[in-house]
Write a protein that holds these residues in place. Structure first.
Motif, short mmCIF file in Angstrom:
data_model
loop_
_atom_site.label_atom_id
_atom_site.label_comp_id
_atom_site.label_asym_id
_atom_site.label_seq_id
_atom_site.Cartn_x
_atom_site.Cartn_y
_atom_site.Cartn_z
N GLN A 153 0.83 -1.21 0.00
CA GLN A 153 0.00 0.00 0.00
C GLN A 153 0.86 1.25 0.00
O GLN A 153 0.59 2.21 -0.72
N MET A 154 1.93 1.25 0.81
CA MET A 154 2.80 2.42 0.87
C MET A 154 3.63 2.58 -0.41
O MET A 154 4.03 3.69 -0.74
N GLU A 155 3.87 1.47 -1.09
CA GLU A 155 4.62 1.55 -2.34
C GLU A 155 3.84 2.33 -3.40
O GLU A 155 4.41 3.12 -4.15
N TYR A 156 2.53 2.10 -3.44
CA TYR A 156 1.71 2.73 -4.47
C TYR A 156 1.02 4.00 -3.99
O TYR A 156 0.55 4.80 -4.81
N ARG A 157 0.96 4.20 -2.70
CA ARG A 157 0.32 5.41 -2.15
C ARG A 157 1.26 6.02 -1.10
O ARG A 157 1.03 5.94 0.09
N GLN A 158 2.32 6.61 -1.59
CA GLN A 158 3.36 7.13 -0.71
C GLN A 158 2.86 8.35 0.07
O GLN A 158 2.03 9.13 -0.40
N LEU A 159 3.41 8.48 1.29
CA LEU A 159 3.11 9.60 2.19
C LEU A 159 1.62 9.68 2.53
O LEU A 159 1.09 10.76 2.77
N GLU A 160 0.97 8.53 2.54
CA GLU A 160 -0.41 8.45 3.03
C GLU A 160 -0.46 7.57 4.26
O GLU A 160 0.31 6.61 4.38
N ASP A 161 -1.33 7.88 5.18
CA ASP A 161 -1.43 7.18 6.46
C ASP A 161 -2.34 5.96 6.33
O ASP A 161 -3.55 6.13 6.16
N PRO A 162 -1.81 4.75 6.42
CA PRO A 162 -2.67 3.56 6.31
C PRO A 162 -3.31 3.15 7.63
O PRO A 162 -4.22 2.32 7.64
N PHE A 163 -2.83 3.70 8.76
CA PHE A 163 -3.26 3.21 10.07
C PHE A 163 -4.38 4.03 10.72
O PHE A 163 -5.17 3.49 11.47
N GLY A 164 -4.41 5.33 10.45
CA GLY A 164 -5.33 6.21 11.16
C GLY A 164 -6.79 5.84 10.98
O GLY A 164 -7.57 5.80 11.95
N ASP A 165 -7.20 5.54 9.74
CA ASP A 165 -8.60 5.20 9.48
C ASP A 165 -9.00 3.92 10.21
O ASP A 165 -10.10 3.82 10.77
N TYR A 166 -8.11 2.92 10.19
CA TYR A 166 -8.41 1.67 10.89
C TYR A 166 -8.55 1.92 12.39
O TYR A 166 -9.47 1.42 13.03
N PHE A 167 -7.66 2.73 12.94
CA PHE A 167 -7.71 3.04 14.38
C PHE A 167 -9.02 3.74 14.72
O PHE A 167 -9.68 3.39 15.71
N GLU A 168 -9.40 4.72 13.93
CA GLU A 168 -10.62 5.47 14.21
C GLU A 168 -11.86 4.59 14.09
O GLU A 168 -12.78 4.68 14.92
N GLU A 169 -11.88 3.74 13.08
CA GLU A 169 -13.07 2.92 12.82
C GLU A 169 -13.23 1.78 13.82
O GLU A 169 -14.35 1.49 14.28
N HIS A 170 -12.13 1.13 14.18
CA HIS A 170 -12.24 -0.09 14.97
C HIS A 170 -11.80 0.04 16.42
O HIS A 170 -12.17 -0.80 17.24
N LEU A 171 -11.00 1.05 16.75
CA LEU A 171 -10.40 1.09 18.09
C LEU A 171 -10.73 2.34 18.90
O LEU A 171 -10.59 2.33 20.11
N SER A 172 -11.12 3.41 18.26
CA SER A 172 -11.31 4.66 18.97
C SER A 172 -12.49 4.61 19.93
O SER A 172 -12.45 5.17 21.02
N ASN A 173 -13.55 3.93 19.55
CA ASN A 173 -14.75 3.87 20.39
C ASN A 173 -14.42 3.21 21.73
O ASN A 173 -13.94 2.10 21.79
N GLY A 174 -14.68 3.94 22.81
CA GLY A 174 -14.39 3.42 24.14
C GLY A 174 -13.00 3.77 24.62
O GLY A 174 -12.65 3.50 25.76
N ARG A 175 -12.19 4.39 23.78
CA ARG A 175 -10.84 4.81 24.19
C ARG A 175 -10.73 6.33 24.05
O ARG A 175 -10.02 6.86 23.22
#
Length: 251
Positions: A71-93
């Motif tokens: 993913q980083m090879e084809y989409r450089q300087l983009e954050d792959p982790f933030g959206d996953y964290f917000e969608e799956h982990l932020s609730n309750g934290r």
């Protein structure tokens, strides 16, 4: 020929999360990545982390790692982790959400004046005292990655996300796990780009006496000498940007 296509890394982590805590799986995944990018210096931490997983589960982690790389090879300087964290982990934290990417890019352009840095500005430091997954640093690097980038966050998980984003995008700088209000610091890392191979890697600073920044003209051997308490520090010089540069006495 083997099929080298991968699912999004989130699909692999979700597969592992059926029987384990989703947060623990994600945090362990980040730890494995940080250890893997540390040039063999974090073997003990890596072995502690993988101890609770089966071989099949570790194979799934490997696929998730490969997926991030692709993913980083084809989409450089983009954050792959933030959206996953917000969608799956932020609730309750504490309802933790990161700055939207368009806002990050606007702020970066304002700070940089919508122009690439001149040669005199190239050594200036870009600092984010609440870096989250590193989006503001990535947005700034899109304009000029030759600056020195420093991210800090009270969440160690966020620090790991920023570290990986910086390292895999060859962004030189530091990440501090700290409370930026009280200045209490727990862990510090540097992302260093080897002068000869141009390969980026992560180096954890273990003690307050160690160097906080390796200047571009220094080599990692300087840090290794500083790391050895039996060696003598000949000179400590304060740099103009506020970071400490150690000049070791070579025997």
């Amino acid at each position: 020929m083997k099929n080298l296509s991968f699912e999004p890394f989130s699909a692999y982590l979700e597969e592992l999360s059926y029987t384990k805590s989703r947060f623990d799986v994600f945090d362990d995944f980040l730890t494995m990545m940080v250890c893997s990018l540390s040039m063999g210096r974090k073997e003990e931490e890596y072995l502690r982390t993988v101890k609770g997983y089966t071989k099949k589960e570790l194979d799934i982690f490997c696929k998730a790692f490969a997926s991030v790389i692709m993913q980083m090879e084809y989409r450089q300087l983009e954050d792959p982790f933030g959206d996953y964290f917000e969608e799956h982990l932020s609730n309750g934290r504490n309802g933790q959400f990161f700055t939207p990417i368009p806002v990050c890019e606007l702020m970066a352009n304002i700070v940089h004046g919508f122009n690439k840095a001149s040669e005199q500005d190239a050594q200036k430091t870009v600092s984010d005292p609440a870096c989250g997954s590193g989006r503001l640093l990535l947005a700034s690097a899109k304009i000029d990655r030759n600056r020195y980038f420093v991210g800090s966050d009270i969440s160690e998980t966020c620090c790991k996300m920023t570290l990986i984003n910086m390292c895999l995008n060859s962004i030189e700088g530091e990440v501090h796990h700290m409370d930026t209000l009280s200045l209490q610091t727990w862990r510090k890392w540097m992302v260093i780009i080897d002068k000869f191979t141009r390969i980026p890697y992560i180096y954890e600073v273990k003690k307050e006496s160690q160097v906080l920044r390796l200047c571009k003209e220094d080599s990692i051997m300087d840090a290794n000498i500083v790391n050895d308490e039996n060696k003598t520090i000949q000179r400590v010089k304060q740099t103009s940007n506020g970071f400490i540069r150690f000049t070791p006495k070579v025997p």
